[in-house]
Write a protein that holds these residues in place. Structure first.
Motif, PDB file in Angstrom:
ATOM      1  N   THR A   3       0.854  -1.322   0.328  1.00  0.00           N
ATOM      2  CA  THR A   3      -0.168   0.143  -0.004  1.00  0.00           C
ATOM      3  C   THR A   3       1.019   0.801  -0.421  1.00  0.00           C
ATOM      4  O   THR A   3       2.278   0.873   0.535  1.00  0.00           O
ATOM      5  N   THR A   5       1.037   5.630  -0.220  1.00  0.00           N
ATOM      6  CA  THR A   5      -0.224   7.142  -0.262  1.00  0.00           C
ATOM      7  C   THR A   5       0.914   8.471  -0.744  1.00  0.00           C
ATOM      8  O   THR A   5       1.563   7.504  -0.470  1.00  0.00           O
ATOM      9  N   TYR A   6      -0.257   8.967  -1.736  1.00  0.00           N
ATOM     10  CA  TYR A   6       0.153   9.772  -3.000  1.00  0.00           C
ATOM     11  C   TYR A   6      -0.094  11.244  -2.124  1.00  0.00           C
ATOM     12  O   TYR A   6      -1.611  11.068  -2.316  1.00  0.00           O
ATOM     13  N   THR A   7       0.748  12.588  -2.353  1.00  0.00           N
ATOM     14  CA  THR A   7      -0.117  13.690  -2.103  1.00  0.00           C
ATOM     15  C   THR A   7      -0.509  13.887  -3.850  1.00  0.00           C
ATOM     16  O   THR A   7      -0.051  13.809  -4.651  1.00  0.00           O
ATOM     17  N   HIS A  34      -8.239   4.152  -2.269  1.00  0.00           N
ATOM     18  CA  HIS A  34      -8.941   5.361  -1.361  1.00  0.00           C
ATOM     19  C   HIS A  34      -8.651   6.884  -1.725  1.00  0.00           C
ATOM     20  O   HIS A  34      -7.638   7.162  -1.287  1.00  0.00           O
ATOM     21  N   ASP A  36      -9.045  10.940  -0.550  1.00  0.00           N
ATOM     22  CA  ASP A  36      -9.310  11.106   0.982  1.00  0.00           C
ATOM     23  C   ASP A  36      -8.841  13.109  -0.021  1.00  0.00           C
ATOM     24  O   ASP A  36      -7.848  13.160   0.609  1.00  0.00           O
ATOM     25  N   THR A  41      -4.954  13.159  -0.711  1.00  0.00           N
ATOM     26  CA  THR A  41      -4.568  12.191  -1.342  1.00  0.00           C
ATOM     27  C   THR A  41      -5.115  11.086  -1.136  1.00  0.00           C
ATOM     28  O   THR A  41      -5.772  11.058  -1.485  1.00  0.00           O
ATOM     29  N   THR A  43      -4.836   6.471  -1.124  1.00  0.00           N
ATOM     30  CA  THR A  43      -4.266   5.345  -0.960  1.00  0.00           C
ATOM     31  C   THR A  43      -4.390   4.213  -1.930  1.00  0.00           C
ATOM     32  O   THR A  43      -5.264   3.973  -2.127  1.00  0.00           O
ATOM     33  N   THR A  45      -4.015   0.202  -2.582  1.00  0.00           N
ATOM     34  CA  THR A  45      -2.965  -1.405  -2.584  1.00  0.00           C
ATOM     35  C   THR A  45      -3.051  -1.714  -4.168  1.00  0.00           C
ATOM     36  O   THR A  45      -4.065  -1.715  -4.466  1.00  0.00           O
TER      37      THR A  45
END
Length: 68
Positions: A3, A5-7, A34, A36, A41, A43, A45
């Protein structure tokens, strides 16, 4: 499953977040996304670690940019 997470820069509404999510879901190997909106961000997987350039291209297709 890895997993990451990218901005994502430029998302300002739920439609923006949905567009980013839809493009990321098309990246081969992605199993879950996902987005947000409040945090800016995404996320992701995936079955294997993703190539950052593939993620960047998917976000660009939605009209946004990854923060370096």
């Amino acid at each position: 499953m890895p997993t990451a997470t990218y901005t994502v820069e430029g998302m300002v509404c739920p439609h923006c977040a949905a567009a980013v999510g839809a493009e990321l879901e098309r990246v081969p190997g992605v199993t879950e996304v996902h987005v947000d909106l409040a945090a800016g961000t995404a996320t992701v997987t995936s079955e294997q670690p993703l190539d950052r350039d593939a993620v960047r291209a998917a976000v660009a297709e939605a009209g946004f940019r990854l923060r370096p």
